[in-house]
Motif scaffolding. Sequence first.
Motif, PDB file in Angstrom:
ATOM      1  N   PRO A  64      13.401  85.015  64.553  1.00 31.57           N
ATOM      2  CA  PRO A  64      13.079  85.478  63.219  1.00 31.57           C
ATOM      3  C   PRO A  64      14.157  85.140  62.209  1.00 31.57           C
ATOM      4  O   PRO A  64      13.863  84.870  61.068  1.00 31.57           O
ATOM      5  CB  PRO A  64      12.924  86.987  63.371  1.00 31.57           C
ATOM      6  N   SER A  65      15.407  85.186  62.609  1.00 30.43           N
ATOM      7  CA  SER A  65      16.476  84.918  61.658  1.00 30.43           C
ATOM      8  C   SER A  65      16.753  83.433  61.515  1.00 30.43           C
ATOM      9  O   SER A  65      17.594  83.029  60.719  1.00 30.43           O
ATOM     10  CB  SER A  65      17.750  85.650  62.076  1.00 30.43           C
ATOM     11  N   ARG A  66      16.080  82.616  62.315  1.00 30.12           N
ATOM     12  CA  ARG A  66      16.239  81.167  62.273  1.00 30.12           C
ATOM     13  C   ARG A  66      17.684  80.728  62.512  1.00 30.12           C
ATOM     14  O   ARG A  66      18.173  79.795  61.915  1.00 30.12           O
ATOM     15  CB  ARG A  66      15.751  80.601  60.944  1.00 30.12           C
ATOM     16  N   GLN A  67      18.367  81.434  63.403  1.00 30.51           N
ATOM     17  CA  GLN A  67      19.732  81.086  63.748  1.00 30.51           C
ATOM     18  C   GLN A  67      19.774  80.624  65.184  1.00 30.51           C
ATOM     19  O   GLN A  67      18.996  81.073  66.017  1.00 30.51           O
ATOM     20  CB  GLN A  67      20.658  82.284  63.537  1.00 30.51           C
ATOM     21  N   VAL A  68      20.673  79.713  65.467  1.00 26.93           N
ATOM     22  CA  VAL A  68      20.815  79.160  66.809  1.00 26.93           C
ATOM     23  C   VAL A  68      22.002  79.826  67.485  1.00 26.93           C
ATOM     24  O   VAL A  68      23.084  79.904  66.899  1.00 26.93           O
ATOM     25  CB  VAL A  68      21.030  77.637  66.747  1.00 26.93           C
ATOM     26  N   PRO A  69      21.823  80.330  68.740  1.00 26.27           N
ATOM     27  CA  PRO A  69      22.969  80.925  69.434  1.00 26.27           C
ATOM     28  C   PRO A  69      24.020  79.853  69.712  1.00 26.27           C
ATOM     29  O   PRO A  69      23.695  78.726  70.072  1.00 26.27           O
ATOM     30  CB  PRO A  69      22.374  81.471  70.730  1.00 26.27           C
ATOM     31  N   THR A  70      25.261  80.219  69.509  1.00 23.42           N
ATOM     32  CA  THR A  70      26.354  79.272  69.688  1.00 23.42           C
ATOM     33  C   THR A  70      27.531  79.995  70.312  1.00 23.42           C
ATOM     34  O   THR A  70      27.768  81.170  70.039  1.00 23.42           O
ATOM     35  CB  THR A  70      26.799  78.698  68.321  1.00 23.42           C
ATOM     36  N   ILE A  71      28.250  79.259  71.170  1.00 23.71           N
ATOM     37  CA  ILE A  71      29.516  79.781  71.696  1.00 23.71           C
ATOM     38  C   ILE A  71      30.531  78.653  71.598  1.00 23.71           C
ATOM     39  O   ILE A  71      30.223  77.494  71.859  1.00 23.71           O
ATOM     40  CB  ILE A  71      29.375  80.290  73.149  1.00 23.71           C
ATOM     41  N   GLU A  72      31.723  79.021  71.179  1.00 23.80           N
ATOM     42  CA  GLU A  72      32.817  78.075  71.095  1.00 23.80           C
ATOM     43  C   GLU A  72      33.971  78.600  71.934  1.00 23.80           C
ATOM     44  O   GLU A  72      34.322  79.772  71.859  1.00 23.80           O
ATOM     45  CB  GLU A  72      33.262  77.891  69.644  1.00 23.80           C
ATOM     46  N   ASP A  73      34.511  77.713  72.750  1.00 24.70           N
ATOM     47  CA  ASP A  73      35.667  78.043  73.577  1.00 24.70           C
ATOM     48  C   ASP A  73      36.658  76.906  73.390  1.00 24.70           C
ATOM     49  O   ASP A  73      36.547  75.861  74.020  1.00 24.70           O
ATOM     50  CB  ASP A  73      35.234  78.182  75.041  1.00 24.70           C
ATOM     51  N   GLY A  74      37.585  77.104  72.480  1.00 22.05           N
ATOM     52  CA  GLY A  74      38.489  76.015  72.119  1.00 22.05           C
ATOM     53  C   GLY A  74      37.683  74.947  71.404  1.00 22.05           C
ATOM     54  O   GLY A  74      36.951  75.226  70.461  1.00 22.05           O
ATOM     55  N   SER A  75      37.764  73.716  71.877  1.00 19.79           N
ATOM     56  CA  SER A  75      36.988  72.641  71.265  1.00 19.79           C
ATOM     57  C   SER A  75      35.618  72.476  71.925  1.00 19.79           C
ATOM     58  O   SER A  75      34.820  71.656  71.501  1.00 19.79           O
ATOM     59  CB  SER A  75      37.761  71.323  71.357  1.00 19.79           C
ATOM     60  N   PHE A  76      35.353  73.271  72.940  1.00 21.81           N
ATOM     61  CA  PHE A  76      34.083  73.210  73.659  1.00 21.81           C
ATOM     62  C   PHE A  76      33.050  74.062  72.935  1.00 21.81           C
ATOM     63  O   PHE A  76      33.310  75.208  72.573  1.00 21.81           O
ATOM     64  CB  PHE A  76      34.292  73.716  75.091  1.00 21.81           C
ATOM     65  N   ARG A  77      31.844  73.511  72.735  1.00 22.65           N
ATOM     66  CA  ARG A  77      30.811  74.228  71.995  1.00 22.65           C
ATOM     67  C   ARG A  77      29.460  74.055  72.675  1.00 22.65           C
ATOM     68  O   ARG A  77      29.079  72.958  73.056  1.00 22.65           O
ATOM     69  CB  ARG A  77      30.741  73.678  70.575  1.00 22.65           C
ATOM     70  N   LEU A  78      28.746  75.176  72.832  1.00 26.94           N
ATOM     71  CA  LEU A  78      27.387  75.164  73.388  1.00 26.94           C
ATOM     72  C   LEU A  78      26.450  75.824  72.384  1.00 26.94           C
ATOM     73  O   LEU A  78      26.812  76.819  71.751  1.00 26.94           O
ATOM     74  CB  LEU A  78      27.317  75.946  74.705  1.00 26.94           C
ATOM     75  N   THR A  79      25.224  75.287  72.293  1.00 28.69           N
ATOM     76  CA  THR A  79      24.261  75.859  71.361  1.00 28.69           C
ATOM     77  C   THR A  79      22.906  76.107  72.014  1.00 28.69           C
ATOM     78  O   THR A  79      21.905  76.207  71.331  1.00 28.69           O
ATOM     79  CB  THR A  79      24.060  74.929  70.149  1.00 28.69           C
ATOM     80  N   GLU A  80      22.861  76.214  73.302  1.00 26.93           N
ATOM     81  CA  GLU A  80      21.591  76.450  74.001  1.00 26.93           C
ATOM     82  C   GLU A  80      21.738  77.711  74.849  1.00 26.93           C
ATOM     83  O   GLU A  80      22.698  77.849  75.605  1.00 26.93           O
ATOM     84  CB  GLU A  80      21.251  75.229  74.852  1.00 26.93           C
ATOM     85  N   ALA A  81      20.796  78.653  74.713  1.00 28.26           N
ATOM     86  CA  ALA A  81      20.944  79.990  75.292  1.00 28.26           C
ATOM     87  C   ALA A  81      21.179  79.993  76.789  1.00 28.26           C
ATOM     88  O   ALA A  81      22.104  80.647  77.277  1.00 28.26           O
ATOM     89  CB  ALA A  81      19.727  80.838  74.946  1.00 28.26           C
ATOM     90  N   SER A  82      20.362  79.279  77.569  1.00 30.21           N
ATOM     91  CA  SER A  82      20.543  79.344  79.022  1.00 30.21           C
ATOM     92  C   SER A  82      21.858  78.689  79.430  1.00 30.21           C
ATOM     93  O   SER A  82      22.529  79.152  80.345  1.00 30.21           O
ATOM     94  CB  SER A  82      19.358  78.728  79.766  1.00 30.21           C
ATOM     95  N   ALA A  83      22.240  77.629  78.740  1.00 28.61           N
ATOM     96  CA  ALA A  83      23.532  76.987  79.037  1.00 28.61           C
ATOM     97  C   ALA A  83      24.679  77.941  78.718  1.00 28.61           C
ATOM     98  O   ALA A  83      25.663  78.008  79.461  1.00 28.61           O
ATOM     99  CB  ALA A  83      23.668  75.689  78.245  1.00 28.61           C
ATOM    100  N   ILE A  84      24.545  78.698  77.645  1.00 36.43           N
ATOM    101  CA  ILE A  84      25.575  79.669  77.274  1.00 36.43           C
ATOM    102  C   ILE A  84      25.709  80.740  78.354  1.00 36.43           C
ATOM    103  O   ILE A  84      26.813  81.071  78.792  1.00 36.43           O
ATOM    104  CB  ILE A  84      25.271  80.309  75.900  1.00 36.43           C
ATOM    105  N   LEU A  85      24.572  81.283  78.810  1.00 39.17           N
ATOM    106  CA  LEU A  85      24.619  82.319  79.847  1.00 39.17           C
ATOM    107  C   LEU A  85      25.234  81.785  81.140  1.00 39.17           C
ATOM    108  O   LEU A  85      26.049  82.461  81.779  1.00 39.17           O
ATOM    109  CB  LEU A  85      23.220  82.874  80.104  1.00 39.17           C
ATOM    110  N   LYS A  86      24.862  80.584  81.532  1.00 31.69           N
ATOM    111  CA  LYS A  86      25.418  79.994  82.754  1.00 31.69           C
ATOM    112  C   LYS A  86      26.916  79.724  82.591  1.00 31.69           C
ATOM    113  O   LYS A  86      27.703  79.946  83.514  1.00 31.69           O
ATOM    114  CB  LYS A  86      24.670  78.719  83.117  1.00 31.69           C
ATOM    115  N   TYR A  87      27.304  79.252  81.426  1.00 34.20           N
ATOM    116  CA  TYR A  87      28.708  78.995  81.158  1.00 34.20           C
ATOM    117  C   TYR A  87      29.521  80.288  81.240  1.00 34.20           C
ATOM    118  O   TYR A  87      30.584  80.345  81.853  1.00 34.20           O
ATOM    119  CB  TYR A  87      28.873  78.356  79.775  1.00 34.20           C
ATOM    120  N   LEU A  88      29.015  81.347  80.618  1.00 39.80           N
ATOM    121  CA  LEU A  88      29.718  82.630  80.659  1.00 39.80           C
ATOM    122  C   LEU A  88      29.845  83.148  82.085  1.00 39.80           C
ATOM    123  O   LEU A  88      30.891  83.655  82.482  1.00 39.80           O
ATOM    124  CB  LEU A  88      29.003  83.660  79.783  1.00 39.80           C
TER     125      LEU A  88
END
Length: 162
Positions: free
Chosen positions: A1-25
């Motif tokens: 609804p908010s039209r925002q993409v989930p993102t995680i940044e760890d140093g210079s590493f960046r993920l913007t896909e939800a399942s990849a973020i969960l697996k990375y965490l």
Amino acid sequence: PSRQVPTIEDGSFRLTEASAILKYLAATANAPEYPTDLKERARPALLAALDAGAVDPGASVWDRLLTSAKSVVRVRKIDAAEDDTGLEATIARIEKALNENRLPDVLAEIKNLPPESATKIAQWQKEVAARNSVDDAIATVENELKAALTAPAAASPAAPKE
């Protein structure tokens, strides 16, 4: 609804896909709740379950020695009919479901094991259940994201007239 993409940044590493973020965490936190090698740990756990089910506490010393020797060289089912309720058949169905990544079926088949066999794989069963829960959570997040991205955009409020 908010039209925002989930993102995680760890140093210079960046993920913007939800399942990849969960697996990375899960991987970076060394989370035992998300084991990555269930199939590798399945074999020794399932063999221990077979051995536990094969030992008759009332068996003679000779029969127990023979059972022990049989555990060294294994010839067993790799596929089984659904109506076959034997220990080997149940283990075969567990392995097949695991190889096909059908974790709910693995958990359902574990419930069919005799108590002495189920005890031998209790820890592995917890890992399967945890992995299944995480996979379900990832699927839910992915579905919610897809729904949010395909939902029609809400009308933006009209700009105030000057």
